[in-house]
Design a protein around this motif. Structure first.
Motif: not given
Length: 236
Positions: A16-18, A1-5, A51-53
């Motif tokens: 980068v987007d989580q 699974m790709n965890l970051f776009n 962008l990350m939690d």
């Protein structure tokens, strides 16, 4: 699974987007992003915007990031009837009714006075990114809204990268003199109709947590809060 776009622009920047998934452990995200960050440093890219939690914030600050702001994401299913507002016309930039230079000026005016704090690019960079990210037919995705022949806003509906039916608005904006008159919600509804027309079944919209006007538009058009992420940046 790709965890970051990730969107990469030569040596200038990485965006980068989580990709959040409750089944993924925090340590997996940290390891995946650490690898990505190491690659960014090795290639000496200008900056990285993330962008990350917010629960990773302390760790990110220790890595040299600074916090820019916080965004909120709203979503809804595109299963309704998004009837166009009477008296508002919609035209694609590809139709030839507006020159690219005039569209760029409209874009610049629409984003002026915005409450969004993560304004990364000049308008020249924005126009360049449209073709880089949307492809050679990017004008077909750009729509201008007019009232009595006068441009009052614009919208760029797209299918989110890596999905087949998640609708996003690459950009949505209303001219300053037309704000506060109910047109924002009307143009947003038309944008949802445009997304439905390109095959989107769900919509996800995001804005700065300080942009109460846009949040109000989301709510008026049936969107509900889905997520909240921090915006972080590191420079070479």
């Amino acid at each position: 699974m790709n965890l970051f776009n990730t969107i990469k622009k030569d040596q200038e920047y990485w965006l980068v987007d989580q990709v959040k998934d409750e089944s993924v452990l925090d340590q997996e995200y940290i390891e995946a992003f650490s690898s990505l960050l190491e690659e960014w440093r090795e290639k000496q890219i200008g900056y990285l915007s993330l962008l990350m939690d917010a629960r990773y914030e302390e760790w990110l600050l220790n890595q040299g990031f600074r916090k820019v702001s916080t965004i909120v994401e709203y979503t809804r299913e595109l299963n309704g009837d998004f009837t166009a507002e009477s008296g508002i016309s919609v035209e694609a930039l590809a139709d030839g009714g507006m020159a690219d230079s005039d569209f760029a000026e409209l874009y610049e005016q629409c984003r002026s006075g915005s409450a969004n704090k993560n304004n990364l690019f000049t308008i020249e960079q924005v126009m360049e990114s449209l073709e880089n990210e949307l492809g050679a037919e990017w004008r077909e995705s750009c729509f201008v809204f007019r009232k009595s022949g006068v441009p009052i806003g614009l919208s760029i509906p797209i299918i989110e990268q890596g999905t087949v039916d998640e609708g996003r608005l690459f950009y949505f904006g209303v001219m300053p003199e037309w704000r506060g008159k109910g047109y924002g919600a009307a143009l947003h509804r038309i944008s949802l109709h445009l997304l439905k027309g390109i095959g989107a079944t769900t919509y996800v919209g995001s804005t700065d947590e300080a942009n109460h006007h846009m949040i109000g538009i989301f709510k008026r058009n049936g969107c509900v809060l889905r997520d909240r992420k921090g915006i972080y940046r590191i420079d070479r």
